[in-house]
Design a protein around this motif. Structure first.
Motif, PDB file in Angstrom:
ATOM      1  N   MET A 146       0.821  -1.225   0.000  1.00 17.48           N
ATOM      2  CA  MET A 146       0.000   0.000   0.000  1.00 17.48           C
ATOM      3  C   MET A 146       0.851   1.269   0.000  1.00 17.48           C
ATOM      4  O   MET A 146       0.300   2.369  -0.099  1.00 17.48           O
ATOM      5  N   HIS A 153      -6.014  -5.869 -12.749  1.00 19.50           N
ATOM      6  CA  HIS A 153      -6.427  -5.739 -11.360  1.00 19.50           C
ATOM      7  C   HIS A 153      -5.247  -5.254 -10.528  1.00 19.50           C
ATOM      8  O   HIS A 153      -4.093  -5.618 -10.809  1.00 19.50           O
ATOM      9  N   VAL A 154      -5.536  -4.442  -9.519  1.00 19.80           N
ATOM     10  CA  VAL A 154      -4.484  -3.979  -8.612  1.00 19.80           C
ATOM     11  C   VAL A 154      -4.951  -4.218  -7.177  1.00 19.80           C
ATOM     12  O   VAL A 154      -5.900  -3.593  -6.712  1.00 19.80           O
ATOM     13  N   ARG A 173      -3.781  -4.297  -3.180  1.00 18.74           N
ATOM     14  CA  ARG A 173      -2.722  -3.721  -2.346  1.00 18.74           C
ATOM     15  C   ARG A 173      -3.076  -3.852  -0.864  1.00 18.74           C
ATOM     16  O   ARG A 173      -4.236  -3.674  -0.480  1.00 18.74           O
ATOM     17  N   ALA A 218      -0.959  -3.730   3.384  1.00 18.35           N
ATOM     18  CA  ALA A 218       0.257  -3.408   4.125  1.00 18.35           C
ATOM     19  C   ALA A 218       1.284  -4.509   3.878  1.00 18.35           C
ATOM     20  O   ALA A 218       1.090  -5.654   4.287  1.00 18.35           O
ATOM     21  N   ARG A 226      -8.185 -14.497  -1.638  1.00 17.05           N
ATOM     22  CA  ARG A 226      -9.585 -14.249  -2.031  1.00 17.05           C
ATOM     23  C   ARG A 226      -9.650 -13.376  -3.283  1.00 17.05           C
ATOM     24  O   ARG A 226     -10.327 -13.714  -4.266  1.00 17.05           O
ATOM     25  N   SER A 227      -8.906 -12.281  -3.264  1.00 14.25           N
ATOM     26  CA  SER A 227      -8.946 -11.349  -4.397  1.00 14.25           C
ATOM     27  C   SER A 227      -8.369 -11.990  -5.658  1.00 14.25           C
ATOM     28  O   SER A 227      -8.917 -11.844  -6.755  1.00 14.25           O
ATOM     29  N   MET A 256     -10.199  -3.542  -6.391  1.00 11.10           N
ATOM     30  CA  MET A 256      -9.062  -3.855  -7.263  1.00 11.10           C
ATOM     31  C   MET A 256      -9.370  -3.613  -8.739  1.00 11.10           C
ATOM     32  O   MET A 256      -8.480  -3.742  -9.586  1.00 11.10           O
ATOM     33  N   ASP A 257     -10.622  -3.243  -9.060  1.00  5.46           N
ATOM     34  CA  ASP A 257     -11.061  -3.123 -10.454  1.00  5.46           C
ATOM     35  C   ASP A 257     -10.057  -2.350 -11.317  1.00  5.46           C
ATOM     36  O   ASP A 257      -9.582  -1.284 -10.934  1.00  5.46           O
ATOM     37  N   HIS A 288      -1.548   6.253   1.363  1.00  5.94           N
ATOM     38  CA  HIS A 288      -1.602   4.796   1.252  1.00  5.94           C
ATOM     39  C   HIS A 288      -2.757   4.407   0.333  1.00  5.94           C
ATOM     40  O   HIS A 288      -3.795   5.063   0.318  1.00  5.94           O
ATOM     41  N   VAL A 289      -2.553   3.331  -0.422  1.00  3.11           N
ATOM     42  CA  VAL A 289      -3.623   2.816  -1.282  1.00  3.11           C
ATOM     43  C   VAL A 289      -3.763   1.325  -1.032  1.00  3.11           C
ATOM     44  O   VAL A 289      -2.868   0.537  -1.346  1.00  3.11           O
ATOM     45  N   ILE A 290      -4.880   0.964  -0.437  1.00  8.46           N
ATOM     46  CA  ILE A 290      -5.200  -0.423  -0.116  1.00  8.46           C
ATOM     47  C   ILE A 290      -6.284  -0.857  -1.100  1.00  8.46           C
ATOM     48  O   ILE A 290      -7.226  -0.101  -1.350  1.00  8.46           O
ATOM     49  N   ARG A 291      -6.135  -2.027  -1.696  1.00  9.35           N
ATOM     50  CA  ARG A 291      -7.147  -2.462  -2.671  1.00  9.35           C
ATOM     51  C   ARG A 291      -7.371  -3.977  -2.554  1.00  9.35           C
ATOM     52  O   ARG A 291      -6.420  -4.730  -2.366  1.00  9.35           O
ATOM     53  N   ASN A 292      -8.624  -4.378  -2.713  1.00  7.22           N
ATOM     54  CA  ASN A 292      -8.941  -5.807  -2.753  1.00  7.22           C
ATOM     55  C   ASN A 292     -10.200  -6.014  -3.589  1.00  7.22           C
ATOM     56  O   ASN A 292     -10.776  -5.033  -4.096  1.00  7.22           O
ATOM     57  N   ALA A 293     -10.606  -7.247  -3.741  1.00  5.68           N
ATOM     58  CA  ALA A 293     -11.810  -7.532  -4.517  1.00  5.68           C
ATOM     59  C   ALA A 293     -13.008  -6.910  -3.807  1.00  5.68           C
ATOM     60  O   ALA A 293     -13.372  -7.327  -2.709  1.00  5.68           O
ATOM     61  N   VAL A 314     -13.666  -4.030  -0.014  1.00  4.90           N
ATOM     62  CA  VAL A 314     -14.375  -4.404   1.206  1.00  4.90           C
ATOM     63  C   VAL A 314     -13.476  -4.211   2.434  1.00  4.90           C
ATOM     64  O   VAL A 314     -12.270  -4.432   2.365  1.00  4.90           O
ATOM     65  N   GLY A 369      -8.072  -5.583   5.522  1.00  6.07           N
ATOM     66  CA  GLY A 369      -8.256  -4.142   5.389  1.00  6.07           C
ATOM     67  C   GLY A 369      -8.047  -3.451   6.732  1.00  6.07           C
ATOM     68  O   GLY A 369      -7.393  -2.401   6.802  1.00  6.07           O
ATOM     69  N   SER A 395      -4.346  -3.430   7.512  1.00  4.39           N
ATOM     70  CA  SER A 395      -3.612  -2.408   6.755  1.00  4.39           C
ATOM     71  C   SER A 395      -3.922  -1.003   7.273  1.00  4.39           C
ATOM     72  O   SER A 395      -3.016  -0.172   7.416  1.00  4.39           O
TER      73      SER A 395
END
Lengths: 163, 163
Positions: free
Chosen positions: A36, A54-55, A57, A59, A69-70, B36-37, B54-59, B62, B67, B70
């Protein structure tokens, strides 16, 4: 005015120049899982455009359960095939231990986090750990191109980690 | 040549123009948690530069346990104070159910994922869910500016979700 308010003004300018919508599945059939850290602009560092990858991210850029999962959703429902993992030099995850971090939270709020903080002492070793976790997962079908890198925050270069 | 190889060439060009290193803590004291799109370029959509957030990303974008992990590290160790949540229209998470996704994996590989897939039928409702999860977490100390948005993939605009 908060920073959030300021960024919403930036979004108005972005939307004014926006041309969409693009298709939902990533056109490069790729998923990137990166730390992140604010200094890693994944799109610019890899020369990606909107709609291509897809990205994911978190910690550390760690392959957690949520990372699995992602990635599972990315590959199984949206057709991605390659995975790029990105850790980096000068990472915050190098500056603490799980035990110390969790104890400090327990001391402050009275509840110890029931999750691993996923700190690590070396980003290169942790990229290897992340690759190994993907290779061991039964939920990730495409393992033909899983490559890991350490982003050098001083030079902007990706250094490949060979397992 | 894989897509990964092609992007590594792009990274060489990026590094050639790179000026670093920037400091580790995000200069805008902000953490963004987004889906994450592939169509959401968080830096461009918010007008962010390297080093700022900071950039946190997931499917789905959520607020999962990862999350929270992080965000806790972001706020407690690296001084961020504001949180921006970003879901979006036309999200892949709208196209399946947890039960169906997990059953399809079980049918194929014989093991049912022990985690929630976190599918949702409505991105606006799920932003509210994500805000509620942050507000309920004992591990996130800064809750003064937690705002959630749905990114419209047709217009590039962020639509705020009021809880």
């Amino acid at each position: 005015m908060t920073i959030t308010d300021e960024l919403l003004r930036n979004n108005e300018q972005y939307a004014a120049q926006f041309s969409g919508p693009l298709p939902l599945p990533p056109s490069r059939h790729l998923a990137v899982l990166a730390c992140m850290d604010a200094r890693i602009d994944v799109y610019r560092a890899l020369g990606l455009n909107e709609g291509e990858s897809h990205v994911i991210r978190n910690a550390g850029g760690v392959v957690t359960e949520d990372g699995i999962r992602s990635l599972a959703i990315s590959q199984r429902l949206l057709g991605t095939e390659e995975i790029i993992l990105i850790h980096h030099t000068d990472c915050g995850m190098l500056t603490f231990t799980d035990d110390g971090f969790k104890q400090s939270i327990q001391d402050e709020v009275g509840i110890r986090p029931p999750w691993a903080a996923e700190s690590f002492p070396d980003p290169f070793d942790d990229v290897t750990q992340s690759i190994n976790r993907i290779m061991a997962s039964p939920f990730i079908p495409q393992k033909g191109s899983v490559r890991g890198f350490v982003f050098d925050v001083a030079t902007g270069k990706l250094i490949e980690v060979t397992v």
